[in-house]
Scaffold this motif. Structure first.
Motif, mmCIF file in Angstrom:
data_model
loop_
_atom_site.group_PDB
_atom_site.id
_atom_site.type_symbol
_atom_site.label_atom_id
_atom_site.label_comp_id
_atom_site.label_asym_id
_atom_site.label_seq_id
_atom_site.Cartn_x
_atom_site.Cartn_y
_atom_site.Cartn_z
ATOM 1 N N SER A 83 0.802 -1.229 0.000
ATOM 2 C CA SER A 83 0.000 0.000 0.000
ATOM 3 C C SER A 83 0.833 1.278 0.000
ATOM 4 O O SER A 83 0.346 2.328 -0.428
ATOM 5 N N LYS A 106 -3.224 -11.078 -5.436
ATOM 6 C CA LYS A 106 -4.580 -10.627 -5.098
ATOM 7 C C LYS A 106 -4.592 -9.492 -4.086
ATOM 8 O O LYS A 106 -5.437 -8.614 -4.149
ATOM 9 N N ASP A 109 -1.690 -3.733 -3.682
ATOM 10 C CA ASP A 109 -2.291 -2.415 -3.829
ATOM 11 C C ASP A 109 -1.336 -1.575 -4.676
ATOM 12 O O ASP A 109 -0.204 -1.317 -4.272
ATOM 13 N N PHE A 110 -1.769 -1.180 -5.861
ATOM 14 C CA PHE A 110 -0.927 -0.427 -6.784
ATOM 15 C C PHE A 110 -1.246 1.068 -6.770
ATOM 16 O O PHE A 110 -0.749 1.811 -7.613
ATOM 17 N N SER A 111 -2.040 1.533 -5.832
ATOM 18 C CA SER A 111 -2.561 2.899 -5.858
ATOM 19 C C SER A 111 -1.494 3.984 -5.736
ATOM 20 O O SER A 111 -1.707 5.106 -6.199
ATOM 21 N N TYR A 117 6.522 1.545 -12.722
ATOM 22 C CA TYR A 117 6.276 0.110 -12.820
ATOM 23 C C TYR A 117 6.841 -0.476 -14.113
ATOM 24 O O TYR A 117 6.530 -1.612 -14.468
ATOM 25 N N CYS A 134 -5.064 -12.403 -9.465
ATOM 26 C CA CYS A 134 -5.303 -11.009 -9.109
ATOM 27 C C CYS A 134 -6.730 -10.848 -8.611
ATOM 28 O O CYS A 134 -7.554 -11.746 -8.724
ATOM 29 N N SER A 135 -6.996 -9.692 -8.062
ATOM 30 C CA SER A 135 -8.351 -9.371 -7.611
ATOM 31 C C SER A 135 -9.038 -8.547 -8.690
ATOM 32 O O SER A 135 -8.391 -8.052 -9.610
ATOM 33 N N ASN A 138 -7.387 -5.018 -8.756
ATOM 34 C CA ASN A 138 -6.087 -4.739 -9.365
ATOM 35 C C ASN A 138 -5.884 -5.433 -10.710
ATOM 36 O O ASN A 138 -4.815 -5.359 -11.307
ATOM 37 N N PHE A 141 -4.634 -3.229 -13.744
ATOM 38 C CA PHE A 141 -3.214 -2.893 -13.655
ATOM 39 C C PHE A 141 -2.362 -4.072 -14.125
ATOM 40 O O PHE A 141 -1.451 -3.917 -14.932
ATOM 41 N N CYS A 156 -8.357 -13.303 -12.550
ATOM 42 C CA CYS A 156 -8.846 -12.355 -11.546
ATOM 43 C C CYS A 156 -10.171 -12.835 -10.965
ATOM 44 O O CYS A 156 -11.042 -13.296 -11.701
#
Length: 157
Positions: A83, A106, A109-111, A117, A134-135, A138, A141, A156
């Protein structure tokens, strides 16, 4: 820190267990670079105390880790928190590129990553597939990071 540990080994395992506390670390750049590269069987288990909640830099953290290994396993553990990370460039570049394995992202957090990247993943060098879990939060991304690359299966849920 573990740069090239276990390189060219037959069977090599790093298990950080329950005593490797990283809760105050902010920079993990190239931490596992080349670890287990060219090993026949390589396992990296970060354990239950590998806390990354204060880390901001993960540049190249797993770059070339397990590269050219026939059998590769990476367990990020329960405390892998992204995060606060602002740099994930080359984070999984050539990681486990010669074996089929699954990477669970999963909880990533890429925020806060912004545009840091580039080369998060790289084209796989063999016919083996990296399955990336993944979720729904995300998935866009991750799909954008593997777009145009070969050897990826993104799932995902």
């Amino acid at each position: 820190m573990f740069n090239s540990t276990g390189r060219n080994s037959t069977v090599f395992t790093i298990n950080l267990g329950n005593e490797f506390n990283t809760s105050n670390v902010t920079d993990m750049e190239m931490m596992f670079y080349n670890t287990g590269r060219n090993s026949t069987v390589f396992t990296l288990n970060l354990g239950n105390e590998f806390n990354t909640s204060n880390v901001t830099n993960m540049y190249g953290m797993f770059s070339n880790t397990g590269g050219n290994s026939t059998v590769f396993t990476l367990n990020l553990g329960n405390e892998f928190n992204t995060s606060n990370v602002t740099n994930m460039s080359s984070m999984f570049n050539s990681t486990g590129n010669s074996s089929s394995w699954t990477l669970n992202l999963k909880s990533f957090d890429f925020s806060n990553v912004g545009t840091n990247y580039e080369d998060f993943f790289s084209t796989r060098t063999s016919s083996n597939i990296l399955t990336v879990l993944c979720s729904t939060a995300n998935g866009d991304f991750i799909n954008a990071r593997v777009s145009g690359l070969t050897g990826y299966n993104v799932v995902c849920s």
